[in-house]
Design a protein around this motif. Structure first.
Motif, PDB file in Angstrom:
ATOM      1  N   GLY A 131      63.050  38.263  74.140  1.00  0.00           N
ATOM      2  CA  GLY A 131      62.443  38.155  72.821  1.00  0.00           C
ATOM      3  C   GLY A 131      61.682  36.851  72.688  1.00  0.00           C
ATOM      4  O   GLY A 131      61.840  35.946  73.524  1.00  0.00           O
ATOM      5  N   PRO A 132      60.874  36.735  71.614  1.00  0.00           N
ATOM      6  CA  PRO A 132      60.015  35.539  71.467  1.00  0.00           C
ATOM      7  C   PRO A 132      60.791  34.227  71.421  1.00  0.00           C
ATOM      8  O   PRO A 132      60.402  33.250  72.067  1.00  0.00           O
ATOM      9  CB  PRO A 132      59.292  35.790  70.144  1.00  0.00           C
ATOM     10  CG  PRO A 132      59.378  37.251  69.930  1.00  0.00           C
ATOM     11  CD  PRO A 132      60.647  37.718  70.555  1.00  0.00           C
ATOM     12  N   GLY A 133      61.875  34.189  70.658  1.00  0.00           N
ATOM     13  CA  GLY A 133      62.648  32.949  70.539  1.00  0.00           C
ATOM     14  C   GLY A 133      63.271  32.544  71.861  1.00  0.00           C
ATOM     15  O   GLY A 133      63.155  31.389  72.300  1.00  0.00           O
ATOM     16  N   ALA A 157      60.574  31.486  74.337  1.00  0.00           N
ATOM     17  CA  ALA A 157      60.065  30.140  74.060  1.00  0.00           C
ATOM     18  C   ALA A 157      61.075  29.081  74.498  1.00  0.00           C
ATOM     19  O   ALA A 157      60.699  28.055  75.080  1.00  0.00           O
ATOM     20  CB  ALA A 157      59.773  30.003  72.565  1.00  0.00           C
ATOM     21  N   THR A 217      56.734  32.815  74.810  1.00  0.00           N
ATOM     22  CA  THR A 217      56.596  33.554  73.550  1.00  0.00           C
ATOM     23  C   THR A 217      55.669  34.753  73.732  1.00  0.00           C
ATOM     24  O   THR A 217      55.983  35.872  73.336  1.00  0.00           O
ATOM     25  CB  THR A 217      56.001  32.621  72.464  1.00  0.00           C
ATOM     26  OG1 THR A 217      56.762  31.425  72.430  1.00  0.00           O
ATOM     27  CG2 THR A 217      56.033  33.288  71.106  1.00  0.00           C
TER      28      THR A 217
END
Lengths: 157, 292
Positions: free
Chosen positions: A45-47, A50, A80
């Motif tokens: 996922g993005p979090g 990142a 991300t």
């Protein structure tokens, strides 16, 4: 992310550091760090992507006296974007997979170039338009090998 | 269904905040003071990256031993020849200095170290040495090879140190040329080539009327105190640029190509030769720090 995926990602990071730092191969070895990030970020996922990118960027920048933080910034954004791109790059097609890896590496180099110290970076054309696409092709080839050798059954349909 | 959608929104919002925070943090990292960046880098090198650095050290030593045996043998033969022919030189030099009432030369010694390069992105122009403060190395010590000046130490740890070579944009060294009609002084710095392999040096700030011949030796002048006097930097090449009536700059062919250096010596000034002695005698507890 499955345990096997995790092992492959960690293995890629370790091999990257071994080849580039341990054996000093520099660009003779593909950028397995960004490959690991691209593989992992799709399931994190993005979090998570990142966060992983930020951590890997710090490792990459530990030896940098010229542009500390450039890899941190670039890999954070690539992590991300890698997570966001899971809707775009689906299927087992070699074209899809290789494009994903190619773009990931190329964008990483572009972002790092943008925030690097202007006194120390190479010319845009030489760095981003000539050297970087070749390195991205290398990563794409390595990515396909890893994908089909170690992650065969987890490839998304 | 509504609960799932709400959970998804929450997760997306949380991800958005995490990403935003990390991007801001990465921008802060880029703009951190150099000292803070060095602390972070050093912390990583001394912890997570330590095993890889150990592997690197072993690999570099093994490679160098295998490759350089004949070279080292030749250098040893040359050194022995030089020592044999110069046994009386030191005594003559001392006697002449006594006659002229000159002080002795700055006491210094060389610490041998392996030059180790990292292959990671952004680490161009940077090298590690496998000797550190335990060997007497301090920040800003000059790093030389048998051919001439390589660079300068920047960060020092107990058993290793990091420095940059002359291709680094921050590299500067006060220099002079030794020619038949006198000396020309200036400042040598790196000039970026189109590719890194084309990097070279430029001697700036020499007098406009100085007409330096190609091939003249450029050595450190010792001004500023960071580099000892007399270390070979390179040889004068063609004119780089000229400011009419003011000064003229020359390209300098480097004596040492950074990529070829695997073994170097760090030039250490002994304590009694530096201002540190004054500080030491002025009061205890003020003896740390290495800026010169």
């Amino acid at each position: 992310m499955s345990i096997r995926d995790g092992i492959v990602v960690v293995g890629l990071v370790v091999v990257h550091l071994l080849l580039r730092i341990g054996f000093g191969l520099q660009n003779a070895a593909p950028d397995l760090m960004v490959l690991a990030l691209l593989l992992a970020s799709r399931s994190l996922g993005p979090g998570g992507g990142a966060l992983l990118g930020f951590g890997l960027g710090l490792l990459e920048d530990a030896f940098s006296m010229l542009s500390f933080g450039a890899s941190v910034f670039a890999l954070t954004l690539v992590g991300t974007a890698g997570a966001q791109a899971q809707g775009l790059f689906v299927g087992r097609s070699i074209l899809f997979q290789s494009t994903y890896f190619f773009l990931g590496k190329w964008i990483r180099d572009l972002l790092a170039w943008l925030v690097s110290n202007p006194d120390s970076r190479d010319a845009f054309v030489d760095s981003v338009l000539m050297q970087s696409p070749l390195a991205a092709l290398y990563v794409a080839a390595a990515g396909l090998c890893v994908r089909y050798l170690f992650l065969k059954e987890t490839v998304r349909e | 269904m509504a609960g799932q959608a709400q959970g998804g929104r929450k997760r997306r919002r949380r991800d958005f905040h995490v990403v935003l925070g990390l991007v801001l943090l990465s921008l802060i990292t880029i703009n951190l003071p150099v000292e803070s960046q060095r602390v972070i880098g050093n912390g990583l090198r001394e912890s997570i990256l330590r095993p890889f650095i150990e592997v690197q050290r072993i690999v570099v030593r093994t490679r160098a031993r295998a490759r350089d045996y004949l070279v080292v043998r030749d250098q040893l033969d040359s050194a022995l020849t030089f020592v044999a022919s110069a046994t009386t030189l030191a005594d003559e030099n001392r006697q002449l200095r006594d006659l002229l009432a000159l002080d002795g030369r700055s006491p210094s010694r060389l610490v041998a170290a392996w030059v180790i390069r990292s292959g990671t992105t952004g680490s161009a122009s940077v090298f590690r040495l496998d000797a550190g403060s335990e060997d007497g190395i301090r920040p800003f010590d000059a790093v030389v090879t048998d051919r001439g000046l390589l660079g300068q130490v920047q960060e020092v740890g107990p058993g290793s140190s990091m420095g940059y070579d002359w291709s680094h944009p921050d590299f500067r060294v006060s220099a002079m040329t030794l020619t038949a009609d006198g000396q020309a002084h200036g400042l040598v710095e790196a000039a970026r080539g189109r590719y890194r392999e084309q990097d070279r040096l430029v001697l700036r700030g020499t007098a406009y009327l100085s007409d330096l011949q190609r091939g003249a030796e450029v050595v450190t002048s010792g001004r500023g105190g960071a580099y000892p006097r007399g270390i070979l930097i390179g040889w004068v090449g063609e004119v780089a640029e000229a400011s009419a009536g003011w000064d003229i700059s020359y390209y300098v062919e480097p004596a040492v190509y950074p990529g070829t250096a695997t073994y170097a010596q760090v030039h250490i000034e002994l304590p009694e030769d530096t201002l540190q002695t004054v500080v030491d005698t002025g009061g205890p507890g003020e003896a740390t720090g290495g800026s010169r």
